[in-house]
Write a protein that holds these residues in place. Sequence first.
Motif, PDB file in Angstrom:
ATOM      1  N   GLN A 507       0.881  -1.225  -0.200  1.00 54.48           N
ATOM      2  CA  GLN A 507       0.187   0.029   0.084  1.00 54.48           C
ATOM      3  C   GLN A 507       0.825   1.332  -0.062  1.00 54.48           C
ATOM      4  N   GLN A 508       2.056   1.182   0.754  1.00 58.76           N
ATOM      5  CA  GLN A 508       2.729   2.653   0.768  1.00 58.76           C
ATOM      6  C   GLN A 508       3.562   2.588  -0.522  1.00 58.76           C
ATOM      7  N   THR A 509       3.828   1.612  -1.228  1.00 65.41           N
ATOM      8  CA  THR A 509       4.599   2.112  -2.448  1.00 65.41           C
ATOM      9  C   THR A 509       3.750   1.921  -3.605  1.00 65.41           C
ATOM     10  N   THR A 510       2.253   1.755  -3.392  1.00 64.15           N
ATOM     11  CA  THR A 510       1.549   1.844  -4.771  1.00 64.15           C
ATOM     12  C   THR A 510       0.377   2.893  -4.346  1.00 64.15           C
ATOM     13  N   GLN A 511       0.967   4.042  -4.011  1.00 62.19           N
ATOM     14  CA  GLN A 511       0.171   5.317  -3.725  1.00 62.19           C
ATOM     15  C   GLN A 511      -0.526   5.751  -5.058  1.00 62.19           C
ATOM     16  N   ILE A 512      -1.900   6.228  -4.777  1.00 60.98           N
ATOM     17  CA  ILE A 512      -2.610   6.483  -6.183  1.00 60.98           C
ATOM     18  C   ILE A 512      -2.171   7.854  -6.550  1.00 60.98           C
ATOM     19  N   LEU A 677      -4.201  17.667  -1.554  1.00 64.85           N
ATOM     20  CA  LEU A 677      -5.092  16.857  -2.363  1.00 64.85           C
ATOM     21  C   LEU A 677      -4.240  15.866  -2.958  1.00 64.85           C
ATOM     22  N   SER A 678      -3.162  15.271  -2.331  1.00 68.23           N
ATOM     23  CA  SER A 678      -2.603  14.175  -2.815  1.00 68.23           C
ATOM     24  C   SER A 678      -2.724  12.711  -2.111  1.00 68.23           C
ATOM     25  N   LYS A 679      -2.814  11.822  -3.093  1.00 71.42           N
ATOM     26  CA  LYS A 679      -2.505  10.593  -2.159  1.00 71.42           C
ATOM     27  C   LYS A 679      -1.417   9.858  -2.323  1.00 71.42           C
ATOM     28  N   GLU A 680      -0.301  10.535  -2.903  1.00 71.77           N
ATOM     29  CA  GLU A 680       0.973  10.041  -3.363  1.00 71.77           C
ATOM     30  C   GLU A 680       2.265  11.138  -2.752  1.00 71.77           C
ATOM     31  N   TYR A 681       3.404  10.349  -2.727  1.00 66.31           N
ATOM     32  CA  TYR A 681       4.423  11.130  -2.176  1.00 66.31           C
ATOM     33  C   TYR A 681       4.871  11.813  -3.181  1.00 66.31           C
ATOM     34  N   ASN A 682       5.492  13.170  -2.925  1.00 67.60           N
ATOM     35  CA  ASN A 682       5.948  14.410  -3.891  1.00 67.60           C
ATOM     36  C   ASN A 682       7.109  13.262  -4.649  1.00 67.60           C
ATOM     37  N   SER A 683       7.318  13.578  -5.994  1.00 69.21           N
ATOM     38  CA  SER A 683       8.116  13.056  -6.947  1.00 69.21           C
ATOM     39  C   SER A 683       9.058  14.026  -7.638  1.00 69.21           C
ATOM     40  N   SER A 684       8.992  15.240  -7.098  1.00 70.61           N
ATOM     41  CA  SER A 684       9.668  16.338  -7.856  1.00 70.61           C
ATOM     42  C   SER A 684      10.713  17.044  -7.028  1.00 70.61           C
ATOM     43  N   HIS A 685      11.196  16.246  -5.940  1.00 71.85           N
ATOM     44  CA  HIS A 685      12.405  16.699  -5.237  1.00 71.85           C
ATOM     45  C   HIS A 685      12.058  18.190  -4.314  1.00 71.85           C
ATOM     46  N   VAL A 686      10.745  18.373  -4.213  1.00 73.14           N
ATOM     47  CA  VAL A 686      10.627  19.730  -3.833  1.00 73.14           C
ATOM     48  C   VAL A 686      10.252  19.806  -2.225  1.00 73.14           C
ATOM     49  N   VAL A 687      10.618  20.777  -1.530  1.00 80.57           N
ATOM     50  CA  VAL A 687      10.330  20.859   0.099  1.00 80.57           C
ATOM     51  C   VAL A 687       9.167  21.888  -0.081  1.00 80.57           C
ATOM     52  N   SER A 688       8.048  21.604   0.378  1.00 77.09           N
ATOM     53  CA  SER A 688       6.824  22.515   0.330  1.00 77.09           C
ATOM     54  C   SER A 688       6.685  22.972   1.718  1.00 77.09           C
TER      55      SER A 688
END
Length: 885
Positions: A507-512, A677-688
């Motif tokens: 579940q952790q590695t198949t985030q929507i 608004l996200s169900k996944e982890y950030n993939s853009s190497h951004v710190v928000s």
Amino acid sequence: MKSYTDLTGKYLKGQKKRSLLTIFGIILSVTLLTSIGTIGMSYWDKSVRQTLRDFGDYHVSLNGISGEAVPKVKNNATVKSAGVISREGYAVIKEANEKEKKEDPFAAPYRYLNVKEYDASAMNMLHPQLDSGRYPENPNEIIILSSSLSYFSKQPKLGETITLNLGIRKVASTGEDKKINGLGDFGWDLDETFQAQSQKEYTVVGFMKPSSTGSWSSRYIFPAITFNDNKSIDNNKNYFIYVKMKSLNDIKKKTEDLMSSLQLSNVEQGSAMQLDRESYIENVRIEYNNELLKLYGKSTYEGVNNSLTLAFTAVITIIMICTIAMIYNIFHISVLERISQFGMLRCIGATPAQIRKIVLQEAALLSLIGIPIGILTGTLFMKVLFYNISLLTLGFLNDIRMVISAPVLITAGLLGLLSVFLSAIGPAKQAARVSPLEALKNVGSTKVEKITKIKKSLLVKTLFGIVGQFASRNLQRNKKRFRITAFSMIISIILFIVFSGLVGFIQQTTQISGMQYSYSLSYNGPSGRIDDTVYKHIAKLNAVEQAYKFYNNQVMAIIPKDKINPKYYEFNKNRYVVSEGEGYRTDNNYLTSYGDNGLDALKSKLITGKIDKEKMNQENGVIVQQKITMTTEEGKQLILDQTRFKVGDHIKIRTFDRGQKGYQTVTVVGIVDQDLLSKEYNSSHVVSFITTPKVYSNIMGSDIYSRIFILAKPEISNHMITDYLKSLPEKDAGFNYTDKVEELAQAKNDAKTFSIFFYGFIGVIVLIAFLNIINTVSTNLILRTNEFATLKAIGMTRKEVRKMIILEGVFYGLFSAVIGIILGTALDYGIHLLFTGALDADWVFPWYSIGIAFAGSMITTILATIGPMYRLNKVSIADALRSVN
């Protein structure tokens, strides 16, 4: 009776209860194997079909192949089939007018159809998703994107003919042909013009669904597909070939050999991205469809293949060991309780070989009965599970089908048979070693019990009295029987913890993927600002559940050196190169706000900290989103924290506008792993840094927002929302909106379905573990009927016997839970380490699973004692003492 081995059938008939219990144990074990195999095959089948839809049914794509090389690729000995695509040309369907250019300075000069020619193989391999209609079958037919219809001067309908002026795009300032990347669905420039070259009529035979991975340019370039059988190849034209290999072994080497045979140089290699999405290329580019290849264990990343193979091998090995252990326990208990019978047989002349043969014959007869039933019950159990899933028709698994695989059923049967015989060998040898005299003196063991060695427990006596001490001594008196029964429970606990951890890891590695919202309204006009009257109007619509203002801007930040995750730093040292003070200055950071109502909604995602808007306004408080997902050059997926900020830390940030204030200090008040608004982890190497509108305005020197995210109420028609959003671009071309209602509904259903499927899978494990414990503990107690009768005969009351039996169950549960939890947690961590070659995420200590396992162990053992306990109390002392059992 012709021989001692003829006793096998008579014994099984005479001891029906014991035989049924043993058969039941075999059925449970084979049911477990069949269920897990069926679930695994069905999920794999669904994953393959989903991947084929998302990424295409091909193994390698060769982009930019010259016409003369196309036949050489198709006829290569390693190629099974090849689909060929070429660009037919662009066609303008709408030109930006002066009003639109003024209101939206970033608008492309034209909106294009990008017409591409697919042959039949390419159509089958990439199968574009249709809203309606069918695929083109001749060069005069075309399918176009549904979202492009509104830009035609007259919207075409199915079966109607459209006339397109096909041509090329040119650089306006130089007159040169514009370089087109890949298939050309992405990438446009303000400095471009269009040159028509030919005119062609097409019959519209279908409308395509929009790609779920559309980018910022998809509003201006819309794909359209026509048919070409490519019987005649233009040597001066570039083609895109999608190849299926005959064998997936050494696919990278075979592809390189293929390219060498074509004598092509300057080849770039990469991994396939979403359908119709291309990387920037020079000359020919090779893309491997690793999303599909890794499902067959044949991706171009050896580390990923080996890691997944080892991890799943470990899981299967654990299942096998547990299955053998379940059956072994049953046979072992049965043999131990029949030692006196084997002793009698030895006294009247039976040899050790004949004793062994008796036990092994029992195993064979019980297998012939239990294994077919186990395969049947496992299949029926899965049939019920999949039928219930089909009724829900939810998300990712809404078209999952139960795959009844003959190899799986045969393997389950053979593994069950192997397990039974491996389980029977030990007890058979033990039975053969029985000394006739010792066996007749002592029921339940091959050795004389040394009662004097049993330790007294003052703690047990203090807590539970003399009855508790009896229960404790019973367990110590026959340690082998105690260990066998406890081992069965330990195995069940290990299974639960390991598979719970595996489900959590998956579940952790198949985030929507993607931001989850119904509509997004953005504004690109000269002011860059959405007026508050627009937001207020949207927020008041009955169909709107929530509307979030989206403030977002890039900021520089000084990241202290001790706050950088060393693991992330190993892979991205170039991210931190500019030293400033005690840290590194970085510019890949964003200051964001979703408005005050967005902060309220974000509370449910907080990992640590607290959201207090007033305090945040006073202290420049921010919530940090620092967890990201990334893929290494070896194809390994990582999920890790980029930074290691904690609540109370201070960070210096500043805008890129030198006219604004210098660095300002913000205070970390909370940490989240995922965006609002996200169900996944950030993939853009951004710190928000997520904050309030007031803090955003103070730091950025502006309260402008140019985007609104809208969540619609699913139970109300969305027409009022879409009608209003459609009206805005007509008034001001700077407005545009994205409709993701269907995608959001799908994402929500996906989350529910994954939970149902995964926890249904855990339910199978729990049920089988529960029944196994009940079976093992009950068998142990029932086979000791004469022992309990003896205790009653010497003065123990029924109440004391009941208490003793329950305490035995409690002691079994405590011992098994402790050992099972330790071993299960260790194995869970070990499997996690094996997966890290492909999917590296933080290991979470399984507190929740441990709590359930402990409570379940105690409850199950107590329940397992209740039935046999009442049955034992009904048996008269005299009848019990007359019987061996």
